[in-house]
Design an enzyme around this catalytic site. Structure first.
Site, PDB file in Angstrom:
ATOM      1  N   HIS A 209       0.827  -1.212   0.000  1.00 10.21           N
ATOM      2  CA  HIS A 209       0.000   0.000   0.000  1.00 10.21           C
ATOM      3  C   HIS A 209       0.857   1.256   0.000  1.00 10.21           C
ATOM      4  O   HIS A 209       0.406   2.322  -0.416  1.00 10.21           O
ATOM      5  CB  HIS A 209      -0.997  -0.036   1.154  1.00 10.21           C
ATOM      6  CG  HIS A 209      -2.101  -1.010   0.884  1.00 10.21           C
ATOM      7  ND1 HIS A 209      -2.062  -2.297   1.332  1.00 10.21           N
ATOM      8  CD2 HIS A 209      -3.230  -0.895   0.139  1.00 10.21           C
ATOM      9  CE1 HIS A 209      -3.146  -2.936   0.897  1.00 10.21           C
ATOM     10  NE2 HIS A 209      -3.862  -2.108   0.181  1.00 10.21           N
ATOM     11  N   ARG A 316     -10.460   3.925  -1.864  1.00 14.04           N
ATOM     12  CA  ARG A 316      -9.949   3.175  -0.704  1.00 14.04           C
ATOM     13  C   ARG A 316     -10.169   4.033   0.553  1.00 14.04           C
ATOM     14  O   ARG A 316      -9.316   4.825   0.931  1.00 14.04           O
ATOM     15  CB  ARG A 316      -8.452   2.904  -0.865  1.00 14.04           C
ATOM     16  CG  ARG A 316      -8.097   1.883  -1.951  1.00 14.04           C
ATOM     17  CD  ARG A 316      -6.592   1.691  -1.991  1.00 14.04           C
ATOM     18  NE  ARG A 316      -6.177   0.521  -2.712  1.00 14.04           N
ATOM     19  CZ  ARG A 316      -5.740   0.521  -3.972  1.00 14.04           C
ATOM     20  NH1 ARG A 316      -5.667   1.639  -4.661  1.00 14.04           N
ATOM     21  NH2 ARG A 316      -5.356  -0.610  -4.533  1.00 14.04           N
ATOM     22  N   ARG A 352     -15.331   1.718  -1.469  1.00 13.50           N
ATOM     23  CA  ARG A 352     -15.042   0.456  -0.781  1.00 13.50           C
ATOM     24  C   ARG A 352     -15.104   0.678   0.723  1.00 13.50           C
ATOM     25  O   ARG A 352     -14.547   1.668   1.223  1.00 13.50           O
ATOM     26  CB  ARG A 352     -13.651  -0.028  -1.197  1.00 13.50           C
ATOM     27  CG  ARG A 352     -13.254  -1.296  -0.477  1.00 13.50           C
ATOM     28  CD  ARG A 352     -11.982  -1.859  -1.003  1.00 13.50           C
ATOM     29  NE  ARG A 352     -10.813  -1.183  -0.465  1.00 13.50           N
ATOM     30  CZ  ARG A 352      -9.555  -1.522  -0.764  1.00 13.50           C
ATOM     31  NH1 ARG A 352      -9.344  -2.493  -1.636  1.00 13.50           N
ATOM     32  NH2 ARG A 352      -8.546  -0.890  -0.235  1.00 13.50           N
ATOM     33  N   GLU A 454     -10.611 -11.107  -4.242  1.00 11.12           N
ATOM     34  CA  GLU A 454      -9.166 -10.951  -4.031  1.00 11.12           C
ATOM     35  C   GLU A 454      -8.563 -12.083  -3.219  1.00 11.12           C
ATOM     36  O   GLU A 454      -7.412 -12.024  -2.826  1.00 11.12           O
ATOM     37  CB  GLU A 454      -8.831  -9.574  -3.445  1.00 11.12           C
ATOM     38  CG  GLU A 454      -9.695  -9.118  -2.314  1.00 11.12           C
ATOM     39  CD  GLU A 454      -9.383  -7.677  -1.892  1.00 11.12           C
ATOM     40  OE1 GLU A 454      -8.406  -7.080  -2.339  1.00 11.12           O
ATOM     41  OE2 GLU A 454     -10.166  -7.163  -1.072  1.00 11.12           O
ATOM     42  N   ASN A 477      -4.091  -7.275  -6.615  1.00 13.42           N
ATOM     43  CA  ASN A 477      -2.931  -7.139  -5.711  1.00 13.42           C
ATOM     44  C   ASN A 477      -2.967  -8.224  -4.643  1.00 13.42           C
ATOM     45  O   ASN A 477      -1.965  -8.884  -4.373  1.00 13.42           O
ATOM     46  CB  ASN A 477      -2.934  -5.771  -5.029  1.00 13.42           C
ATOM     47  CG  ASN A 477      -2.924  -4.643  -6.016  1.00 13.42           C
ATOM     48  OD1 ASN A 477      -2.493  -4.818  -7.146  1.00 13.42           O
ATOM     49  ND2 ASN A 477      -3.403  -3.486  -5.616  1.00 13.42           N
ATOM     50  N   ASP A 478      -4.143  -8.392  -4.043  1.00 15.57           N
ATOM     51  CA  ASP A 478      -4.264  -9.440  -3.040  1.00 15.57           C
ATOM     52  C   ASP A 478      -4.456 -10.809  -3.678  1.00 15.57           C
ATOM     53  O   ASP A 478      -3.976 -11.811  -3.153  1.00 15.57           O
ATOM     54  CB  ASP A 478      -5.438  -9.136  -2.089  1.00 15.57           C
ATOM     55  CG  ASP A 478      -5.009  -8.176  -0.987  1.00 15.57           C
ATOM     56  OD1 ASP A 478      -3.927  -8.398  -0.412  1.00 15.57           O
ATOM     57  OD2 ASP A 478      -5.732  -7.212  -0.716  1.00 15.57           O
ATOM     58  N   ARG A 488       2.875  -9.490  -0.530  1.00 16.32           N
ATOM     59  CA  ARG A 488       3.010  -8.387  -1.497  1.00 16.32           C
ATOM     60  C   ARG A 488       3.922  -7.283  -1.012  1.00 16.32           C
ATOM     61  O   ARG A 488       4.329  -6.419  -1.784  1.00 16.32           O
ATOM     62  CB  ARG A 488       1.621  -7.825  -1.863  1.00 16.32           C
ATOM     63  CG  ARG A 488       0.865  -7.284  -0.680  1.00 16.32           C
ATOM     64  CD  ARG A 488      -0.605  -7.014  -1.007  1.00 16.32           C
ATOM     65  NE  ARG A 488      -0.814  -5.666  -1.499  1.00 16.32           N
ATOM     66  CZ  ARG A 488      -2.018  -5.114  -1.647  1.00 16.32           C
ATOM     67  NH1 ARG A 488      -3.114  -5.796  -1.366  1.00 16.32           N
ATOM     68  NH2 ARG A 488      -2.141  -3.884  -2.087  1.00 16.32           N
ATOM     69  N   CYS A 525      -9.531  -3.879 -10.497  1.00 11.81           N
ATOM     70  CA  CYS A 525      -9.094  -2.624  -9.880  1.00 11.81           C
ATOM     71  C   CYS A 525      -7.727  -2.752  -9.208  1.00 11.81           C
ATOM     72  O   CYS A 525      -7.231  -1.791  -8.632  1.00 11.81           O
ATOM     73  CB  CYS A 525     -10.123  -2.115  -8.878  1.00 11.81           C
ATOM     74  SG  CYS A 525     -10.289  -3.195  -7.456  1.00 11.81           S
TER      75      CYS A 525
HETATM   76  C1  PEP Z   1      -6.272  -5.328  -4.542  1.00 15.95           C
HETATM   77  O1  PEP Z   1      -6.011  -6.108  -3.622  1.00 15.95           O
HETATM   78  O2  PEP Z   1      -5.996  -5.553  -5.737  1.00 15.95           O
HETATM   79  C2  PEP Z   1      -6.919  -4.047  -4.269  1.00 15.95           C
HETATM   80  C3  PEP Z   1      -7.329  -3.266  -5.234  1.00 15.95           C
HETATM   81  O3  PEP Z   1      -7.017  -3.671  -2.968  1.00 15.95           O
HETATM   82  P1  PEP Z   1      -5.757  -3.135  -2.107  1.00 15.95           P
HETATM   83  O4  PEP Z   1      -4.604  -2.941  -3.047  1.00 15.95           O
HETATM   84  O5  PEP Z   1      -6.179  -1.891  -1.453  1.00 15.95           O
HETATM   85  O6  PEP Z   1      -5.530  -4.262  -1.157  1.00 15.95           O
HETATM   86 MG    MG Z   2      -6.886  -5.786  -1.678  1.00 16.94          MG
END
Ligand code: PEP
Ligand code: MG
Length: 619
Positions: A209, A316, A352, A454, A477-478, A488, A525
């Site tokens: 993040h 977010r 979200r 995710e 991402n997750d 990550r 996303c």
């Molecule tokens: C993700 O996990 O891809 C996502 C968009 O949420 P974040 O990056 O805030 O965990």
């Molecule tokens: Mg996420």
């Protein structure tokens, strides 16, 4: 004259040789400037060299710092002995003896006198040398003593720093490149891009993040450099190349100039791309794709509009909470959400609900869950946390529902892994809507509700989830982290974290199929949705909505407008049959090279030497 306590040096020693370091590019762009090094506690270390006439004053400061640190360790030992017994105080008495050790004193003094460096650097050099020697004695009990050395290091530096009450940014003499061991997402969110035009960290992974915040602030950044602060400590000028993942310490004049040119070329290219913000986003053969923006701060909404976003695909909201001293209440949240809804003037805004936990920790998290967790990414985070804490969740839902009366708002639940979780969240939403209506608020009856896909469990259950939601948003991402079991945020496994892995593509294909069967949209996303390399394969997999940080919109628009759906579909079919991330990435690169050749060409300025901190990347 004393060196400045943070930021620009006052006097310059002879230029040091240029060093090129390779890390992980986490936020694009190029920045250069004088350096400020933050120590492990986030305090700025002084920069620059001492003038000859300042050396004796610095030696007095060093002596005073050591004396104060020793006295404080002795006082702590007395206190601990009184409260817990003498056996517990021994470690602190040992610290006091180490600080008083004549060798440490002599070696630190020698460095101040010989190298004309500030006391902090002298102490760090000597103690880091001790710690490194102890660490090399692996397996022996002595290697654990390195932690004691670092403890006393922090103690002495604390006394040398005195009170640094105001944040380091307020002490900067001008815009400075920050070099730090690590920055948390909330620390990154507190950076002022005018004062910190770029940063680089020893730790941190590609999809943290912190990376997301840096991109949102449009601050070029490199993470995962490994232990570089030792060599960076005396650096006066640095370049952060967030395109290539390079950091250049003490660049020579020619390299500085080349990077200025590269930055100017990049800005010009962006201006040209930005002019294409308007107009339909469709492929050459007429397939329409919705391109939306991701935001962390309400202030990013205008950037989304300027760059031609058709809506906000991901707000977010946890960033409203991260730097607050206490959780923002319903009214504060309502003001933040309604400002974004108004700014987007009728376009969709996907908000979200809170995604706290894992690397997004707030100081005031009260009495919920098990406290510090061994595996926070698998612990009480995100929707799980919200469901356990109605005092935080309900005000947020009330604020969201009230803001939904002002425009096209959609609600998105993060990290859903089971149907019961989704149902519990929906129940709270419905109860809260009824409560607000009873209070006289007008709340739309048909508010779209979606889940983030995710975790692999959600992808595998997408057919069932699809029956109970209005849309999917794939959080790659997750999804990558949980599918490949790769943290990550961890730089040591960053090479294993890949959106190109066929397992990830297969899960996305499952989600798209489930969405298509129920006639609901599926949007991507995560960072994959804003990476030009993946735009065509996602299109070919059936994705028709991509949401990304606003600065990525122009590139993705260009890729979409230069692609053909037919090519994208055969690319996706082929990629799904490949066996490794490398094979997929090579195939995607060659396709992108054909569609928009400039997107793959990212030159390192000529003459830049190879990085010295890493073996060449085998990829
Ligand atoms: C993700 O996990 O891809 C996502 C968009 O949420 P974040 O990056 O805030 O965990
Ligand atoms: Mg996420």
């Amino acid at each position: 004259m004393r060196p400045s306590s943070a930021g620009n040096p006052i006097s310059r020693p002879a230029r040091r040789p240029m060093q090129v370091l390779r890390g992980i590019a986490i936020s694009p762009g190029i920045a250069q400037g004088p350096v400020v090094v933050l120590d492990r506690r986030g305090l700025a270390l002084p920069t620059g060299a001492l003038a000859e006439e300042d050396v004796s004053e610095e030696l007095i400061r060093l002596g005073a710092g050591l004396d104060a640190a020793r006295a404080a360790a002795e006082a702590d030992a007395v206190e601990v002995s009184r409260r817990l017994g003498p056996q517990y105080a021994e470690i602190l008495s040992a610290h006091a003896r180490m600080i008083a050790d004549p060798t440490l004193n002599r070696e630190a003094r020698e460095r101040v006198e010989r190298d004309r460096i500030p006391a902090e650097h002298a102490v760090l050099e000597v103690l880091e040398g001790y710690a490194a020697r102890l660490e090399r004695l692996q397996g022996s009990r002595l290697s654990a003593r390195a932690a004691d050395v670092r403890d006393i290091e922090d103690r002495i530096l604390g006394h040398l720093a005195g009170d640094q009450p105001e944040p380091f940014q307020e002490r900067l003499a001008g815009p400075s490149i920050v070099l730090a061991h690590d920055l948390s997402p909330s620390e990154a969110a507190g950076l002022d891009p005018r004062l910190v035009p770029g940063f680089a960290t020893e730790a941190g992974g590609r999809a943290s993040h912190t990376a997301i915040v840096a991109a949102a602030l449009e601050v070029p950044a490199v993470a995962g450099l490994g232990p570089i602060l030792d060599s960076a400590r005396h650096c006066l000028w640095a370049i952060v190349d967030g395109e290539q993942g390079l950091v250049i310490l003490d660049p020579d004049d020619q390299t500085q100039e080349q990077y200025r040119q590269t930055a100017a070329d990049r800005a010009a290219r962006f201006q040209i791309l930005a002019r294409q913000a308007e107009g339909p986003d469709e492929t050459l053969d007429g397939c329409r794709v919705d391109l939306w923006g991701n935001i962390e701060f309400g202030g990013e909404a205008p950037a989304c509009l300027e760059r031609g976003a058709a809506g906000i695909g991901l707000f977010r909201t946890e960033f409203l909470f991260l730097n607050a001293s206490e959780p923002p209440g319903e009214e504060e949240q309502f003001a933040a959400y309604s400002a974004v809804v108004r700014a987007m003037a009728g376009r969709p805004v996907t908000i979200r609900t809170l995604d706290l936990g894992a690397d997004k920790i707030v100081g005031y998290r009260r009495g919920v869950g098990p406290g510090p967790e061994a595996n926070p990414a698998l612990g009480l985070r995100s929707l799980r946390l919200s469901l356990r804490d109605p005092e935080i969740f309900r005000p947020q839902i009330r604020a969201l529902l009230r803001a939904s009366a002002l425009g096209d708002v959609r609600i998105l639940f993060p990290l859903v892994s089971t149907l019961p979780e989704l149902r519990a969240a929906r129940r709270i939403l419905e109860e809260t809507a009824a409560e607000l209506r009873a209070e006289g608020h007008s709340i739309p009856r048909s508010l779209p509700v979606g889940v983030m896909v995710e975790v692999p469990a959600a992808a595998l259950m997408a057919d069932h989830l699809a029956k109970e939601v209005d849309f999917f948003s794939i959080g790659t991402n997750d999804l990558i982290q949980y599918t490949l079991a790769v943290d990550r945020t961890n730089e040591t496994v960053a090479d294993l974290y890949s959106a190109a892995d066929p397992s990830v593509l297969r899960l996305i294909a499952m989600v798209v199929a489930a969405a298509r069967d129920r006639g609901i949209p599926a949007n991507v996303c995560g960072a994959m949705g804003g990476d030009p390399l993946f735009a065509m394969v996602l299109l070919g997999l059936g994705i028709r909505q991509l949401s990304m940080p606003p600065h990525q919109l122009p590139e993705i628009k260009r890729v979409i407008r230069n692609s053909r759906l037919a090519d994208a579909e055969s690319l996706a079919a082929e990629a799904l049959g490949l066996r490794t991330a490398r094979e997929v990435a090579e195939r995607l690169e060659s396709m992108l090279g054909r569609v928009v050749p400039e997107a793959t060409a990212r030159p390192v300025p000529a003459g830049t030497p190879a990085p010295s901190n890493r073996a060449p990347n085998p990829d």
